[in-house]
Design an enzyme around this catalytic site. Structure first.
Site, PDB file in Angstrom:
ATOM      1  CG  HIS A   1      36.807  45.317  38.278  1.00  0.00           C
ATOM      2  ND1 HIS A   1      38.391  45.036  38.718  1.00  0.00           N
ATOM      3  CD2 HIS A   1      36.274  46.313  38.061  1.00  0.00           C
ATOM      4  CE1 HIS A   1      38.496  46.036  39.254  1.00  0.00           C
ATOM      5  NE2 HIS A   1      37.584  46.711  38.574  1.00  0.00           N
TER       6      HIS A   1
ATOM      7  CG  HIS B   1      34.248  48.323  43.049  1.00  0.00           C
ATOM      8  ND1 HIS B   1      35.399  48.307  43.913  1.00  0.00           N
ATOM      9  CD2 HIS B   1      35.155  48.401  41.686  1.00  0.00           C
ATOM     10  CE1 HIS B   1      36.502  48.110  43.044  1.00  0.00           C
ATOM     11  NE2 HIS B   1      36.279  48.233  41.867  1.00  0.00           N
TER      12      HIS B   1
ATOM     13  CD  GLN C   1      38.403  51.749  47.166  1.00  0.00           C
ATOM     14  OE1 GLN C   1      38.026  51.415  46.773  1.00  0.00           O
ATOM     15  NE2 GLN C   1      39.090  52.822  45.551  1.00  0.00           N
TER      16      GLN C   1
ATOM     17  CG  HIS D   1      41.712  47.824  41.338  1.00  0.00           C
ATOM     18  ND1 HIS D   1      41.157  46.441  41.976  1.00  0.00           N
ATOM     19  CD2 HIS D   1      40.037  48.525  40.972  1.00  0.00           C
ATOM     20  CE1 HIS D   1      39.249  46.934  42.023  1.00  0.00           C
ATOM     21  NE2 HIS D   1      39.770  48.013  40.935  1.00  0.00           N
TER      22      HIS D   1
ATOM     23  CD  GLU E   1      40.497  52.295  38.350  1.00  0.00           C
ATOM     24  OE1 GLU E   1      41.275  51.365  38.899  1.00  0.00           O
ATOM     25  OE2 GLU E   1      40.112  53.077  37.417  1.00  0.00           O
TER      26      GLU E   1
ATOM     27  CG  ASP F   1      35.344  49.587  37.799  1.00  0.00           C
ATOM     28  OD1 ASP F   1      35.974  48.868  39.272  1.00  0.00           O
ATOM     29  OD2 ASP F   1      36.342  50.562  37.233  1.00  0.00           O
TER      30      ASP F   1
END
Ligand code: FE2
Length: 428
Positions: free
Chosen positions: A57, A59, A152, A210, A213, A309
């Site tokens: 995971h 970005h 997102q 996701h 969260e 992350d």
């Protein structure tokens, strides 16, 4: 004749004095005292050889952007989100490619062999998607990069997001992502999960969302994700990332939820560094920890892999591509301190995450891909304790990164002592 033999290795399962012979990019033999010649040899010196670290995971479209266009002064999630909104329109495809390539180089030196990266699809120009597809191709000889189409701003909340996410998949992005807890209502969140899972089922793709969260104990989208996984026959191909609301959920509800997740065969991806930093921010005292129920998920039979992350981006100013930092934090936050639990944390940044990503030929058995990392540690627990130095990284039977062991000369009382951090390990 072999291409490479790594001699006198200790393996994660505790075997010592093992030689690992590589030929044509795969592991040909794993045994003591391999006599055959090799084009190259490495003396592991009794240190730990592991299959590479796997980050399930990340970005990569935001990584290493710290300070661009300005710093996150408060260090909060809200300022991070605002900062990403400022950065997205001004960054170019070339900027993203350059940062991502730098990160891939760093990751390789830290022994990472595969990364699953989410890429923001809420951009009319899909700059991140264009950039990371280029990067995926450019690094493929030394790093496996999987991309997740990640709306997102919410696939329903942002009116253009669905079309852009589908377009990203058409362009070659591997996996369907989502962010149901960010949709306007619980009902919209559940609807987003249904729609996105249907897209994955139609296209034969994996799903990684996701999911929940948040600290809100009523954020229950993992339930919908598990149920949709069953309904659409996606068992084994779906992951829930973060799942932080589970730490705050009612215990009776969780006693029903976890068996559903087991039946659905969903994987769980906590992101310990970021979860402990971001969750619990609205609490006074006591403050919640913000990590999902790692032990309970694992004990129920759910595959759990830890992700990193973020590294040096609008949300998180720290990080150095070190999956042992990730395991170290997870271990502390999750009270995973028994010998067996600590060793399992090493699996959660190696074999478990390889399973999430569906990597073929992962491992140190004959026939596996000849990908491995030599650590300056004598076992997985010591590797986590020291966040051990990477002495060599091997990909397809070729050494692609090398470093000398770290020792320090201590000059006291006129004498000189060399400190080796591994020398304090208890010897079995
Ligand atoms: Fe994330």
């Amino acid at each position: 004749m072999f291409d490479l033999v790594v001699r006198n290795a200790t393996l994660p399962d505790g075997q010592t004095g093992v030689d690992i012979a590589c030929k044509d990019g795969t592991i040909a033999a794993v045994e003591a005292g391999i006599a055959a010649d090799a084009g190259a040899q490495i003396d592991a010196g009794g240190y730990l050889v592991s299959p590479p670290f796997i980050d399930p995971h990340f970005h990569m479209d935001a990584t290493l952007s710290l300070g661009t266009p300005r710093m996150n002064v408060s260090g909060t999630l809200l300022e991070g989100i605002a900062l990403w909104g400022e950065l997205k329109p001004v960054q170019s495809v070339e900027d993203i490619v350059a940062r991502a390539r730098r990160y891939c180089d760093l990751a390789v030196t830290m022994g990472i062999g595969a990364i699953r990266s989410h890429v923001d699809t809420c951009d009319p120009e899909l700059k991140g998607v264009t950039a990371l597809l280029q990067v995926r191709d450019a690094v493929k000889d030394y790093l496996d990069l999987q991309l997740v189409a990640f709306p997102q701003d919410g696939v329903l909340r942002d009116p253009e997001a669905m079309e852009l996410t589908v377009r990203a998949l058409d362009m070659g992005v591997d996996i369907v992502g989502g962010i149901p807890h960010f949709e306007r209502t619980m009902a919209d969140g559940a609807e987003s999960v249904r729609l996105l899972c249907e897209i994955a089922a139609e296209r034969g793709l994996m799903v990684d969302m996701h999911c929940d969260e948040t600290d809100d104990p009523m954020s229950r989208h993992i339930e919908t994700l598990a149920r949709e996984t069953q309904r659409l026959g996606l068992q084994g191909r779906v992951a829930g990332s973060h799942l932080t609301s589970m730490h705050s959920m009612d215990n009776y509800y969780v006693s029903k939820l976890i068996p559903l997740m087991v039946e659905a065969g969903v994987h769980a991806i906590p992101n310990p560094l970021i979860n402990i930093m971001i969750q619990g921010r609205h609490d006074t005292y006591p403050k919640r920890r913000g990590q999902t129920r790692v032990r309970e998920l694992r004990d129920a039979g759910i595959n759990v892999g830890f992700g990193s992350d973020c590294v040096m981006d609008p949300w998180y100013s720290l990080g150095k591509a070190d999956m042992l930092d990730v395991a170290f934090m997870a271990l502390h936050v999750g009270h995973l301190s028994s010998r067996a639990d600590m060793a399992w944390c090493f699996e959660a940044v190696t074999t478990n995450s390889a399973k999430i990503m569906g990597l073929e030929g992962y491992g140190l058995e004959p026939g596996s891909m000849a990908n491995m990392v030599l650590l300056q540690a004598t076992d997985p627990i010591e590797a986590i304790r020291l966040r051990a130095h990477r002495l060599a990284v091997i990909r397809s039977g070729r050494v692609i990164a090398r470093s000398a062991a770290v020792t320090t000369d201590l000059s006291l009382d006129g004498g000189q002592t060399t400190i080796d951090p591994t020398s304090y390990a208890p010897k079995a």
